[in-house]
Write an enzyme that holds these catalytic residues in place. Sequence first.
Site, PDB file in Angstrom:
ATOM      1  N   ASP A  34       0.770  -1.100  -0.057  1.00 47.96           N
ATOM      2  CA  ASP A  34      -0.003   0.049  -0.040  1.00 47.96           C
ATOM      3  C   ASP A  34       0.971   1.330  -0.187  1.00 47.96           C
ATOM      4  O   ASP A  34       1.783   1.348   0.587  1.00 47.96           O
ATOM      5  CB  ASP A  34      -0.912   0.110   1.317  1.00 47.96           C
ATOM      6  CG  ASP A  34      -2.108   1.237   1.195  1.00 47.96           C
ATOM      7  OD1 ASP A  34      -2.426   1.397  -0.096  1.00 47.96           O
ATOM      8  OD2 ASP A  34      -2.600   1.213   2.263  1.00 47.96           O
TER       9      ASP A  34
ATOM     10  N   ASN B 109     -10.106  -2.906  -6.653  1.00 46.95           N
ATOM     11  CA  ASN B 109      -9.469  -1.861  -7.531  1.00 46.95           C
ATOM     12  C   ASN B 109     -10.011  -1.671  -8.878  1.00 46.95           C
ATOM     13  O   ASN B 109      -9.691  -0.857  -9.703  1.00 46.95           O
ATOM     14  CB  ASN B 109      -7.980  -2.563  -7.611  1.00 46.95           C
ATOM     15  CG  ASN B 109      -7.242  -2.025  -6.321  1.00 46.95           C
ATOM     16  OD1 ASN B 109      -6.023  -3.056  -6.148  1.00 46.95           O
ATOM     17  ND2 ASN B 109      -7.503  -1.356  -5.606  1.00 46.95           N
TER      18      ASN B 109
END
Length: 246
Positions: A21, A69
Amino acid sequence: MSLAEKIDKQRLPQHVAIIMDGNGRWAKTRGYDRNTGHREGVVSVRKVVEAATTIGLKYLTVYTFSMENWNRPDTEVQALMSLLVSAIHRETPDLMKNNIRLRVIGDLSRLHDAVQQTLTDCICRTSANTGTTLVLALSYSSRWELMHAALQLAADVAEKKIAPKDMTEERFSQYLSTYGLPDPDLLIRTGGEKRISNFLLWQLSYAELYFTDTFWPDFRENELYEAILCYQQRERRFGKTSEQLN
């Protein structure tokens, strides 16, 4: 003494999972576009995989692209898919040289044809390798995985391939996309967030959790070694007492 030398090779986690991340925030703080952060993140993947093989880590799973995503802007998704294809093409010779086996988990049917073909070719070429197994979680969601497993199980029960009374945790695990892999011992999340984000919910039941503020593009060999050293300082009891372990 280097960080790698401080690691006790007899007490390595067998399986490390990483939520990568911070690519976008890394780019933003430097005035770059998000795709630049993703490209630099690929470099971190390469460095961390090399570090994993150096110390003898058996399994490394990286959360590459979540099912959520797909909701990102189309331009970013297209750029990520193109980056993935080029990265796999570029890295396959090194995977072979370093005896690394590639495996992919997730709903691969949603991936573009070029991505699927590239992954299939790499998986086939590396299938006989016996070193570190690198697992890419692509178009992956733990809730999707559990639902998919439950549907498969229900179908097998309906076809009388298995009786409900014979179901165990071990048997249920055979329906998961991670079948054949040991559960992660250590989960690392970069970027400062402290959540699991729909990742390996079943498999992480007893994993040690390690959170770092370091953005993924800045996470390299030493950051991996620091996480493993922290892991080695913890006592894993699995419901038992310290006295029982001793």
